[in-house]
Design an enzyme around this catalytic site. Structure first.
Site, PDB file in Angstrom:
ATOM      1  N   GLN A 175       3.941   2.094 -10.459  1.00  0.00           N
ATOM      2  CA  GLN A 175       2.525   2.023 -10.886  1.00  0.00           C
ATOM      3  C   GLN A 175       2.220   3.050 -11.967  1.00  0.00           C
ATOM      4  O   GLN A 175       1.273   2.892 -12.726  1.00  0.00           O
ATOM      5  CB  GLN A 175       1.581   2.207  -9.684  1.00  0.00           C
ATOM      6  CG  GLN A 175       1.483   3.612  -9.100  1.00  0.00           C
ATOM      7  CD  GLN A 175       2.578   3.931  -8.078  1.00  0.00           C
ATOM      8  OE1 GLN A 175       3.453   3.113  -7.858  1.00  0.00           O
ATOM      9  NE2 GLN A 175       2.527   5.090  -7.453  1.00  0.00           N
ATOM     10  N   CYS A 183       4.018   2.184   3.127  1.00  0.00           N
ATOM     11  CA  CYS A 183       4.481   0.960   3.791  1.00  0.00           C
ATOM     12  C   CYS A 183       6.004   0.830   3.719  1.00  0.00           C
ATOM     13  O   CYS A 183       6.557  -0.173   4.183  1.00  0.00           O
ATOM     14  CB  CYS A 183       3.793  -0.274   3.210  1.00  0.00           C
ATOM     15  SG  CYS A 183       4.357  -0.680   1.569  1.00  0.00           S
ATOM     16  N   GLU A 238       7.757   4.367  -7.853  1.00  0.00           N
ATOM     17  CA  GLU A 238       6.428   4.799  -8.340  1.00  0.00           C
ATOM     18  C   GLU A 238       6.122   4.076  -9.656  1.00  0.00           C
ATOM     19  O   GLU A 238       5.620   4.673 -10.621  1.00  0.00           O
ATOM     20  CB  GLU A 238       6.359   6.331  -8.523  1.00  0.00           C
ATOM     21  CG  GLU A 238       6.759   7.147  -7.295  1.00  0.00           C
ATOM     22  CD  GLU A 238       5.775   7.067  -6.123  1.00  0.00           C
ATOM     23  OE1 GLU A 238       4.708   6.432  -6.249  1.00  0.00           O
ATOM     24  OE2 GLU A 238       6.103   7.612  -5.047  1.00  0.00           O
ATOM     25  N   THR A 296       0.853  -1.187   0.000  1.00  0.00           N
ATOM     26  CA  THR A 296       0.000   0.000   0.000  1.00  0.00           C
ATOM     27  C   THR A 296       0.889   1.237   0.000  1.00  0.00           C
ATOM     28  O   THR A 296       2.117   1.146   0.137  1.00  0.00           O
ATOM     29  CB  THR A 296      -0.862   0.061   1.277  1.00  0.00           C
ATOM     30  OG1 THR A 296       0.022   0.088   2.400  1.00  0.00           O
ATOM     31  CG2 THR A 296      -1.814  -1.115   1.371  1.00  0.00           C
TER      32      THR A 296
HETATM   33  N1  ADP Z   1       8.459   9.798  11.997  1.00  0.00           N
HETATM   34  C1  ADP Z   1       8.673   8.517  11.642  1.00  0.00           C
HETATM   35  N2  ADP Z   1       9.325   7.676  12.443  1.00  0.00           N
HETATM   36  C2  ADP Z   1       9.561   6.401  12.090  1.00  0.00           C
HETATM   37  N3  ADP Z   1       9.155   5.874  10.936  1.00  0.00           N
HETATM   38  C3  ADP Z   1       8.490   6.656  10.101  1.00  0.00           C
HETATM   39  C4  ADP Z   1       8.210   8.023  10.393  1.00  0.00           C
HETATM   40  N4  ADP Z   1       7.529   8.539   9.343  1.00  0.00           N
HETATM   41  C5  ADP Z   1       7.392   7.544   8.450  1.00  0.00           C
HETATM   42  N5  ADP Z   1       7.971   6.416   8.905  1.00  0.00           N
HETATM   43  C6  ADP Z   1       8.040   5.100   8.241  1.00  0.00           C
HETATM   44  O1  ADP Z   1       8.158   5.313   6.877  1.00  0.00           O
HETATM   45  C7  ADP Z   1       7.166   4.529   6.190  1.00  0.00           C
HETATM   46  C8  ADP Z   1       6.829   5.215   4.885  1.00  0.00           C
HETATM   47  O2  ADP Z   1       7.972   5.112   4.075  1.00  0.00           O
HETATM   48  P1  ADP Z   1       7.962   5.479   2.518  1.00  0.00           P
HETATM   49  O3  ADP Z   1       9.205   4.846   1.989  1.00  0.00           O
HETATM   50  O4  ADP Z   1       7.786   6.941   2.353  1.00  0.00           O
HETATM   51  O5  ADP Z   1       6.646   4.695   2.052  1.00  0.00           O
HETATM   52  P2  ADP Z   1       6.084   4.352   0.596  1.00  0.00           P
HETATM   53  O6  ADP Z   1       7.141   4.632  -0.430  1.00  0.00           O
HETATM   54  O7  ADP Z   1       5.696   2.888   0.666  1.00  0.00           O
HETATM   55  O8  ADP Z   1       4.858   5.208   0.432  1.00  0.00           O
HETATM   56  C9  ADP Z   1       6.026   4.433   7.184  1.00  0.00           C
HETATM   57  O9  ADP Z   1       5.209   3.299   6.981  1.00  0.00           O
HETATM   58  C10 ADP Z   1       6.795   4.281   8.497  1.00  0.00           C
HETATM   59  O10 ADP Z   1       7.164   2.940   8.690  1.00  0.00           O
HETATM   60  C1  LIG Z   2      -4.099   5.160  -4.407  1.00  0.00           C
HETATM   61  C2  LIG Z   2      -3.620   6.130  -5.419  1.00  0.00           C
HETATM   62  C3  LIG Z   2      -2.420   6.800  -5.231  1.00  0.00           C
HETATM   63  N1  LIG Z   2      -1.996   7.687  -6.143  1.00  0.00           N
HETATM   64  C4  LIG Z   2      -0.728   8.402  -5.924  1.00  0.00           C
HETATM   65  C5  LIG Z   2      -0.580   9.098  -4.600  1.00  0.00           C
HETATM   66  C6  LIG Z   2       0.933   9.139  -4.418  1.00  0.00           C
HETATM   67  O1  LIG Z   2       1.417  10.293  -5.085  1.00  0.00           O
HETATM   68  C7  LIG Z   2       1.405   7.864  -5.135  1.00  0.00           C
HETATM   69  C8  LIG Z   2       1.772   6.749  -4.181  1.00  0.00           C
HETATM   70  O2  LIG Z   2       2.959   7.092  -3.522  1.00  0.00           O
HETATM   71  P1  LIG Z   2       3.554   6.254  -2.270  1.00  0.00           P
HETATM   72  O3  LIG Z   2       5.000   6.610  -2.315  1.00  0.00           O
HETATM   73  O4  LIG Z   2       3.286   4.805  -2.518  1.00  0.00           O
HETATM   74  O5  LIG Z   2       2.848   6.763  -1.062  1.00  0.00           O
HETATM   75  O6  LIG Z   2       0.317   7.448  -5.946  1.00  0.00           O
HETATM   76  C9  LIG Z   2      -2.736   7.924  -7.293  1.00  0.00           C
HETATM   77  O7  LIG Z   2      -2.309   8.706  -8.156  1.00  0.00           O
HETATM   78  N2  LIG Z   2      -3.888   7.271  -7.479  1.00  0.00           N
HETATM   79  C10 LIG Z   2      -4.378   6.392  -6.588  1.00  0.00           C
HETATM   80  O8  LIG Z   2      -5.481   5.829  -6.812  1.00  0.00           O
END
Ligand code: ADP
Ligand SMILES: Cc1cn([C@H]2C[C@H](O)[C@@H](COP(=O)(O)O)O2)c(=O)[nH]c1=O
Length: 216
Positions: free
Chosen positions: A89, A13, A87, A10
């Site tokens: 997707q 994560c 990214e 998701t």
């Molecule tokens: N302030 C924080 N302290 C510790 N961990 C954090 C903090 N903020 C975010 N995270 C960790 O970073 C994760 C998000 O990482 P990120 O690589 O940006 O996610 P994604 O790319 O999957 O969207 C969160 O699920 C959490 O585990």
């Molecule tokens: C569910 C969903 C997400 N997005 C966009 C929102 C964020 O910019 C990225 C996901 O980034 P992350 O690093 O995994 O948090 O995707 C979107 O455009 N459309 C969607 O339905």
């Protein structure tokens, strides 16, 4: 054997964090990565994580041929020992095919990171192609949680905390947005199906019981 690996999960994560860790560990051993991204929240040509780490990346456009880009880079004396695509997707199915060709013909590992489904729980075309072509699909181990405490498996789009189900597939945004902004929230399937976000669950818990009471 080089591999095409799809790290999926998701939003929020830890996918980008893992991408940066893979990059860090390999560059610490003298290897050079080619890093692609598209529409990162930190801006064009960036791969960023919510932990505050960020690195430069090549911004992919709709018409970028990723295989040709790497061949050009290598033939001009550039180096690439592996490829990271964040990214993922947002990549087109054709670009995923190009990444598979990078693995097979250039013999480079390709690590792709992305969410599998959109806010309507439909596959992104790029993610669908990754599921079809990847040597391995890895689900991230650090689970994001729904407000109820269950593992979050779905991404909801919200406006003012309320889940919406209409709109464009691509809207760049973040989790934990303030009220009235378009944002996202990760939910378990049950609460995604019921369109229950943290805000609407809280509101329901505070409102008086409106269900008719069945006669005894
Ligand atoms: N302030 C924080 N302290 C510790 N961990 C954090 C903090 N903020 C975010 N995270 C960790 O970073 C994760 C998000 O990482 P990120 O690589 O940006 O996610 P994604 O790319 O999957 O969207 C969160 O699920 C959490 O585990
Ligand atoms: C569910 C969903 C997400 N997005 C966009 C929102 C964020 O910019 C990225 C996901 O980034 P992350 O690093 O995994 O948090 O995707 C979107 O455009 N459309 C969607 O339905």
């Amino acid at each position: 054997m080089p591999e095409l690996v799809f790290f999926s999960g998701t939003m929020d994560c830890g996918k980008s964090t893992l991408a940066l860790q893979i990059e860090h560990n390999r560059s610490a051993r003298g290897l050079t990565g080619m890093i692609f991204t598209r529409n990162d929240r930190a801006g064009e040509g960036k791969l960023s994580s919510r932990l505050g780490l960020v690195t430069d990346a090549v911004e992919v456009e709709d018409d970028t041929d990723l295989y040709a880009y790497l061949v050009d880079h290598l033939s001009q004396g550039g180096r690439a020992d592996y490829v990271i695509a964040d990214e993922a997707q947002f990549l087109t199915p054709e670009q995923i095919d190009q990444l598979a060709r990078v693995v097979d013909d250039l013999e480079l590992d390709v690590y792709a990171f992305g969410i599998t489904t959109d806010f309507r729980s439909k596959l992104f075309p790029g993610s669908q192609r990754l599921v079809e072509l990847a040597d391995r699909v890895e689900v991230l181990q650090v689970e994001a949680l729904c407000w109820c405490g269950a593992r979050a498996t779905h991404n909801a789009r919200t406006i003012g905390g309320v889940m919406v189900v209409e709109g464009a597939q691509v809207v760049v945004g973040d989790v934990n947005q303030s009220a009235d902004e378009v944002g996202y929230e990760v939910l378990c399937r049950r609460h995604h199906r019921r369109r229950m976000t943290a805000a609407t669950a809280r509101a329901a818990a505070l409102s008086p019981d409106v269900l008719p009471v069945a006669p005894a």
